[in-house]
Design an enzyme around this catalytic site. Structure first.
Site, PDB file in Angstrom:
ATOM      1  N   PRO A   2      20.122-115.579 -37.658  1.00 53.93           N
ATOM      2  CA  PRO A   2      19.309-115.745 -36.444  1.00 53.93           C
ATOM      3  C   PRO A   2      18.799-114.490 -36.383  1.00 53.93           C
ATOM      4  O   PRO A   2      19.372-113.479 -36.399  1.00 53.93           O
ATOM      5  CB  PRO A   2      20.214-116.074 -35.306  1.00 53.93           C
ATOM      6  CG  PRO A   2      21.829-115.608 -35.890  1.00 53.93           C
ATOM      7  CD  PRO A   2      21.493-115.714 -37.572  1.00 53.93           C
ATOM      8  N   GLU A   3      17.316-114.440 -35.767  1.00 56.66           N
ATOM      9  CA  GLU A   3      16.351-113.569 -35.453  1.00 56.66           C
ATOM     10  C   GLU A   3      16.269-113.469 -33.849  1.00 56.66           C
ATOM     11  O   GLU A   3      16.766-114.515 -33.236  1.00 56.66           O
ATOM     12  CB  GLU A   3      15.393-113.346 -36.108  1.00 56.66           C
ATOM     13  CG  GLU A   3      15.648-112.992 -37.579  1.00 56.66           C
ATOM     14  CD  GLU A   3      14.398-112.718 -38.402  1.00 56.66           C
ATOM     15  OE1 GLU A   3      13.360-112.402 -37.825  1.00 56.66           O
ATOM     16  OE2 GLU A   3      14.112-112.665 -39.442  1.00 56.66           O
ATOM     17  N   HIS A  99      37.065-122.649 -38.431  1.00 59.15           N
ATOM     18  CA  HIS A  99      36.428-121.484 -38.055  1.00 59.15           C
ATOM     19  C   HIS A  99      35.917-121.452 -36.618  1.00 59.15           C
ATOM     20  O   HIS A  99      35.073-120.536 -36.092  1.00 59.15           O
ATOM     21  CB  HIS A  99      35.160-121.387 -38.808  1.00 59.15           C
ATOM     22  CG  HIS A  99      35.058-121.365 -40.493  1.00 59.15           C
ATOM     23  ND1 HIS A  99      36.041-120.297 -40.962  1.00 59.15           N
ATOM     24  CD2 HIS A  99      34.771-122.192 -41.245  1.00 59.15           C
ATOM     25  CE1 HIS A  99      35.975-120.645 -42.460  1.00 59.15           C
ATOM     26  NE2 HIS A  99      35.346-121.624 -42.736  1.00 59.15           N
ATOM     27  N   ARG A 118      31.599-116.912 -41.597  1.00 60.56           N
ATOM     28  CA  ARG A 118      31.479-115.758 -42.386  1.00 60.56           C
ATOM     29  C   ARG A 118      31.957-114.476 -41.510  1.00 60.56           C
ATOM     30  O   ARG A 118      32.156-113.418 -42.271  1.00 60.56           O
ATOM     31  CB  ARG A 118      30.079-115.467 -43.032  1.00 60.56           C
ATOM     32  CG  ARG A 118      29.681-116.658 -43.828  1.00 60.56           C
ATOM     33  CD  ARG A 118      28.289-116.381 -44.347  1.00 60.56           C
ATOM     34  NE  ARG A 118      28.249-115.133 -45.271  1.00 60.56           N
ATOM     35  CZ  ARG A 118      27.190-114.711 -45.821  1.00 60.56           C
ATOM     36  NH1 ARG A 118      26.070-115.363 -45.934  1.00 60.56           N
ATOM     37  NH2 ARG A 118      27.309-113.683 -46.922  1.00 60.56           N
TER      38      ARG A 118
END
Ligand code: ZN
Length: 288
Positions: A2-3, A99, A118
């Site tokens: 994500p930016e 997760h 991750r």
């Protein structure tokens, strides 16, 4: 990854679900994400009200208030982090997913789940809510959508720089929140060769060059358009599955290696090169 626009969309999605609510319980299913959780994290935040959620660069700033004190939780989504909102009714049927590392239980029954396969994301407390001087944030350059980021600023930071302009724009000390995708898109729209030295943004007199005055509004436009697109998907997306911030933008350069350039009359194809270990996508005919 994500930016800035995706993080802003997440903020806009979380805000109505969290603002003004109290945190009843903070469930931590591990001891760390990218960083260890603060040892007193749950105890510090439980019972406090979420006063606001802001964003700085790619960081979410969740402000927790009580009569006694104020705390800010600094959040980053890393590579794969996502928040999902479960309303009171949805929460009753929620099943724990692999997760699901953190769950915020709010006083109206809403549950907000942070899932991150991750684990490059993180949630850390800013000391006494002083997020501005936190080591992750204090050296970050101006927000690209504010007036602090203008051609004069970029020219000043670029004078005499021989490194390529692509990596220069990724430098978070120069401008906040720009990542690989939106830098590629901005350089394409501005028709700037990503291998040019960053110094072309500054005239010999130290003023913004023509390239610089063209590029700055394009950076702002591209980010604003992506935020707009994210915001417009938010309602539909939340109704679909409650996930925030992961929607498919259409890019004209990024990820389009070998595809036709979209510029009028250009017959060339987008190519990919590697700069400092990261892919750059551009049109060698239009961007020179
Ligand atoms: Zn082209």
């Amino acid at each position: 990854m994500p930016e800035l626009p995706e993080v802003e969309t997440v903020r806009q999605g979380l805000l109505p679900a969290m603002k003004g609510k109290s945190l009843v319980k903070l469930e931590l299913n591990r001891k760390n994400l990218r960083f260890d959780f603060d040892s007193d994290l749950a105890a510090t935040l439980e019972g406090k009200q979420i006063a606001d959620i802001e964003r700085r660069s790619k960081y979410l700033l969740m402000h927790f208030h009580s009569v006694k004190d104020q705390q800010t939780l600094i959040g980053h989504l890393g590579m794969s982090g996502k928040f999902t909102i479960f309303s009171h009714n949805e929460a009753k049927m929620r099943e724990k997913q692999k997760h699901d590392h953190v769950v915020f239980y709010l006083d109206d029954g809403t549950e907000i789940v942070y899932n991150d396969p991750r684990r490059f994301g993180f949630l850390v407390l800013a000391d006494q809510g002083d997020w501005q001087s936190h080591k992750l944030i204090r050296d970050i350059g101006p927000e690209p959508l504010t007036d602090d980021f203008d051609a004069a600023h970029l020219a000043k930071k670029s004078a005499g720089k021989n490194g390529n302009i692509k990596n220069h724009l990724l430098n978070q000390k120069i401008v906040a929140g720009l990542g690989n995708i939106y830098v590629c898109e901005a350089l394409f729209r501005a028709k700037i060769d990503p291998t040019y030295p960053a110094g072309i943004l500054t005239t010999k007199a130290g003023k913004p060059s023509k390239v610089c005055t063209k590029l700055v509004p394009i950076i702002k436009d591209i980010l604003a358009e992506a935020i707009e697109a994210g915001g417009s998907t938010l309602n539909d997306y939340r109704q679909a599955d409650g996930n925030l911030g992961y929607f498919q933008h259409r890019f004209v350069a990024y990820g389009r290696e070998g595809d036709d350039c979209v510029s009028d009359k250009c017959k060339d194809k987008i190519i990919r090169i590697v700069q400092s270990g990261r892919s750059t996508f551009y049109c060698p005919s239009c961007q020179k």
